[in-house]
Design an enzyme around this catalytic site. Structure first.
Site, PDB file in Angstrom:
ATOM      1  N   CYS A   1       0.731  -1.046   0.068  1.00  0.00           N
ATOM      2  CA  CYS A   1      -0.100   0.042   0.001  1.00  0.00           C
ATOM      3  C   CYS A   1       0.912   1.223   0.099  1.00  0.00           C
ATOM      4  O   CYS A   1       1.527   1.721   1.251  1.00  0.00           O
ATOM      5  CB  CYS A   1      -1.103   0.019   1.268  1.00  0.00           C
ATOM      6  SG  CYS A   1      -1.972   1.594   1.501  1.00  0.00           S
TER       7      CYS A   1
ATOM      8  N   CYS B   1      -0.259   4.249   2.143  1.00  0.00           N
ATOM      9  CA  CYS B   1      -0.122   3.716   3.574  1.00  0.00           C
ATOM     10  C   CYS B   1       1.319   4.113   4.052  1.00  0.00           C
ATOM     11  O   CYS B   1       1.778   4.592   4.990  1.00  0.00           O
ATOM     12  CB  CYS B   1      -0.373   2.339   4.116  1.00  0.00           C
ATOM     13  SG  CYS B   1      -2.108   1.883   3.165  1.00  0.00           S
ATOM     14  N   ASP B   2       2.383   3.529   3.222  1.00  0.00           N
ATOM     15  CA  ASP B   2       3.515   3.463   3.405  1.00  0.00           C
ATOM     16  C   ASP B   2       4.559   4.181   2.592  1.00  0.00           C
ATOM     17  O   ASP B   2       5.900   4.344   3.198  1.00  0.00           O
ATOM     18  CB  ASP B   2       4.032   1.853   3.427  1.00  0.00           C
ATOM     19  CG  ASP B   2       3.479   1.119   4.366  1.00  0.00           C
ATOM     20  OD1 ASP B   2       3.022   1.586   5.313  1.00  0.00           O
ATOM     21  OD2 ASP B   2       3.323  -0.017   4.059  1.00  0.00           O
TER      22      ASP B   2
HETATM   23  C1  LIG Z   1       0.572  -3.794   5.540  1.00  0.00           C
HETATM   24  C2  LIG Z   1      -0.493  -2.846   5.423  1.00  0.00           C
HETATM   25  C3  LIG Z   1      -0.592  -1.416   5.994  1.00  0.00           C
HETATM   26  C4  LIG Z   1      -1.604  -0.547   6.041  1.00  0.00           C
HETATM   27  N1  LIG Z   1      -1.398   0.512   6.382  1.00  0.00           N
HETATM   28  C5  LIG Z   1      -2.346   1.458   6.446  1.00  0.00           C
HETATM   29  C6  LIG Z   1      -2.196   2.741   6.839  1.00  0.00           C
HETATM   30  O1  LIG Z   1      -1.083   3.246   7.324  1.00  0.00           O
HETATM   31  N2  LIG Z   1      -3.307   3.420   6.995  1.00  0.00           N
HETATM   32  C7  LIG Z   1      -4.520   2.957   6.525  1.00  0.00           C
HETATM   33  O2  LIG Z   1      -5.463   4.013   6.551  1.00  0.00           O
HETATM   34  N3  LIG Z   1      -4.889   1.992   6.120  1.00  0.00           N
HETATM   35  C8  LIG Z   1      -3.727   1.046   5.868  1.00  0.00           C
HETATM   36  N4  LIG Z   1      -3.819  -0.347   5.545  1.00  0.00           N
HETATM   37  C9  LIG Z   1      -5.379  -0.383   4.805  1.00  0.00           C
HETATM   38  C10 LIG Z   1      -6.020  -0.987   5.965  1.00  0.00           C
HETATM   39  O3  LIG Z   1      -5.457  -1.912   6.811  1.00  0.00           O
HETATM   40  C11 LIG Z   1      -7.495  -1.585   5.403  1.00  0.00           C
HETATM   41  O4  LIG Z   1      -7.987  -0.611   4.582  1.00  0.00           O
HETATM   42  C12 LIG Z   1      -8.460  -1.597   6.483  1.00  0.00           C
HETATM   43  O5  LIG Z   1      -7.975  -2.838   7.383  1.00  0.00           O
HETATM   44  C13 LIG Z   1      -9.675  -2.305   6.009  1.00  0.00           C
HETATM   45  O6  LIG Z   1     -10.594  -2.773   7.106  1.00  0.00           O
HETATM   46  P1  LIG Z   1     -11.549  -3.715   7.155  1.00  0.00           P
HETATM   47  O7  LIG Z   1     -12.258  -3.594   8.411  1.00  0.00           O
HETATM   48  O8  LIG Z   1     -12.570  -3.448   5.905  1.00  0.00           O
HETATM   49  O9  LIG Z   1     -11.167  -4.920   6.774  1.00  0.00           O
HETATM   50  P2  LIG Z   1      -9.863  -5.960   7.297  1.00  0.00           P
HETATM   51  O10 LIG Z   1      -8.937  -5.032   8.341  1.00  0.00           O
HETATM   52  O11 LIG Z   1      -9.341  -6.619   6.105  1.00  0.00           O
HETATM   53  O12 LIG Z   1     -10.665  -6.852   8.395  1.00  0.00           O
HETATM   54  C14 LIG Z   1     -11.118  -7.920   7.752  1.00  0.00           C
HETATM   55  C15 LIG Z   1     -11.649  -8.611   8.906  1.00  0.00           C
HETATM   56  O13 LIG Z   1     -12.496  -9.779   8.442  1.00  0.00           O
HETATM   57  C16 LIG Z   1     -12.451 -11.058   9.100  1.00  0.00           C
HETATM   58  N5  LIG Z   1     -12.938 -12.021   8.424  1.00  0.00           N
HETATM   59  C17 LIG Z   1     -12.834 -12.340   6.937  1.00  0.00           C
HETATM   60  N6  LIG Z   1     -13.530 -13.392   6.819  1.00  0.00           N
HETATM   61  C18 LIG Z   1     -14.308 -13.643   7.662  1.00  0.00           C
HETATM   62  C19 LIG Z   1     -15.147 -14.800   7.808  1.00  0.00           C
HETATM   63  N7  LIG Z   1     -15.482 -15.737   6.937  1.00  0.00           N
HETATM   64  N8  LIG Z   1     -15.779 -14.954   9.168  1.00  0.00           N
HETATM   65  C20 LIG Z   1     -15.399 -13.971  10.087  1.00  0.00           C
HETATM   66  N9  LIG Z   1     -14.432 -13.264   9.915  1.00  0.00           N
HETATM   67  C21 LIG Z   1     -14.079 -13.133   8.940  1.00  0.00           C
HETATM   68  C22 LIG Z   1     -10.934 -11.140   9.287  1.00  0.00           C
HETATM   69  O14 LIG Z   1     -10.153 -12.109  10.228  1.00  0.00           O
HETATM   70  C23 LIG Z   1     -10.742  -9.615   9.879  1.00  0.00           C
HETATM   71  O15 LIG Z   1     -10.602  -9.465  11.090  1.00  0.00           O
HETATM   72  C24 LIG Z   1      -2.827  -1.150   5.440  1.00  0.00           C
HETATM   73  C25 LIG Z   1      -3.019  -2.566   5.006  1.00  0.00           C
HETATM   74  C26 LIG Z   1      -2.005  -3.152   4.920  1.00  0.00           C
HETATM   75  C27 LIG Z   1      -2.198  -4.664   4.334  1.00  0.00           C
END
Ligand SMILES: Cc1cc2nc3c(=O)[nH]c(=O)nc-3n(C[C@H](O)[C@H](O)[C@H](O)COP(=O)(O)OP(=O)(O)OC[C@H]3O[C@@H](n4cnc5c(N)ncnc54)[C@H](O)[C@@H]3O)c2cc1C
Length: 307
Positions: free
Chosen positions: A133, A136-137
């Site tokens: 990303c 992000c980084d």
């Molecule tokens: C390395 C990295 C660095 C990042 N740095 C930043 C940053 O600096 N700033 C920023 O704003 N964003 C950053 N991001 C992006 C950010 O992490 C995501 O946009 C954000 O986490 C999305 O949130 P979400 O809640 O949609 O999903 P996610 O964080 O992906 O969470 C998904 C959840 O769903 C659960 N899940 C999936 N399938 C199932 C199922 N069948 N049953 C039960 N649970 C399930 C998973 O276990 C998890 O808990 C980064 C991403 C990465 C990979």
């Protein structure tokens, strides 16, 4: 069988924000964590763009604080994965590997997993030179040399974005043809800070104690392996939205992102989608949290009209 008012699937920023709002509205939400409690931010180090933390916050700490906040208002967290859902009629039926239960509304917050190259030591080097990303980084690579690998629009976008921060950007791609639109490729080609490396594949990342300091690349024409000095590698080879089990009940785009209307509503009334799972564009923690808030408030409104 117990019927919950609100079940949230996923404990990333979207799911936990939905839980905070639903719990404070006395809806007694139950949230399923799946295999990655805390979501994607638990795989990274410093988060510098989530508002409220002047000096940044570590990703795992942000997510454990969000968890504690959701629990303080009565959210029940279950550390299991949802394996199936039947949303043909309300209450919806849901299953884990050994339990069946029901819910009046469901918020899908299962995220989208960034695809990676599967390099040796990849997990160890994520956040220490390897990233998925640039938004992000990228800031950590100001005036440094970075590489981006990928051939789609997002790889072009990441390369352009990074060229405003880094001193030099290599764009590494396996083939002379690109999946990206011509206009995006042309923009990259015209950017004096970006050098195309084609047709090359990344074999492995080189590193020392402080992280990545180079790459071993294979020239796919000559089969020769070459070393490239870089401070970081951004893998921009796409995301896999975790939408498979919901497919009968939601519409998805060509990549599998859930389509929503009226903010977080899916095509099935009472079934909402928030965060990266419904967002092919921004994929940030703050946007995911915002969508989680919307989904909880929309679920509450739906329950009021369908009690
Ligand atoms: C390395 C990295 C660095 C990042 N740095 C930043 C940053 O600096 N700033 C920023 O704003 N964003 C950053 N991001 C992006 C950010 O992490 C995501 O946009 C954000 O986490 C999305 O949130 P979400 O809640 O949609 O999903 P996610 O964080 O992906 O969470 C998904 C959840 O769903 C659960 N899940 C999936 N399938 C199932 C199922 N069948 N049953 C039960 N649970 C399930 C998973 O276990 C998890 O808990 C980064 C991403 C990465 C990979």
């Amino acid at each position: 069988m117990e019927i919950h008012d609100v079940v949230i699937i996923g404990t990333g920023p979207a799911g936990l924000t939905a839980a905070i709002y639903a719990a404070r509205a006395s809806l007694n939400p139950v949230i399923y964590a799946g295999s990655m409690h805390g979501g994607q931010l638990t795989t990274t180090t410093e988060i510098e763009n989530f508002p409220g933390f002047e000096h940044g916050i570590m990703g795992p700490k942000l997510m454990s604080d969000m968890t504690a906040q959701a629990e303080r208002f009565g959210t029940k967290i279950i550390y299991e994965t949802i394996t199936k859902i039947d949303a043909s009629k309300r209450p919806f039926k849901l299953w884990t590997h050994d339990t069946e239960f029901q819910a009046q509304t469901v918020i899908i917050a299962t995220g989208a997993t960034a695809k990676t190259l599967g390099l040796p030591d990849e997990a160890k080097l994520m956040g220490r030179g390897l990233s998925t990303c640039a938004t992000c980084d990228g800031f950590f690579y100001k005036n440094k040399i970075v590489a981006v690998t990928g051939g789609g629009d997002s790889a072009m976008e990441e390369a352009n974005y990074l060229s405003k921060l880094a001193s030099k950007v290599y764009l590494i791609h396996r083939r002379p043809e690109f999946r990206a639109s011509k206009i995006m490729v042309d923009r990259v080609k015209a950017n004096p800070k970006i050098q195309m490396m084609i047709p090359y594949a990344v074999e492995r990342a080189l590193s020392d104690q402080s992280g990545v300091n180079g790459l071993m690349l294979k020239n796919l024409e000559s089969n020769k392996v070459e070393e490239l000095k870089v401070d970081g590698l951004f893998m921009a080879i796409g995301h896999k939205p975790n939408s498979d089990i919901f497919l009968p009940w939601v519409d998805v785009d060509s990549h599998g992102y859930i389509k929503t209307t009226n903010h977080t509503a899916t095509k099935t009334p009472g079934l909402f989608a928030a965060g990266d799972i419904g967002d092919p564009n921004f994929k940030q923690a703050i946007t995911a949290a915002g969508m989680g808030c919307q989904a909880a408030m929309q679920a509450q409104k739906y329950l009021e009209g369908h009690s």
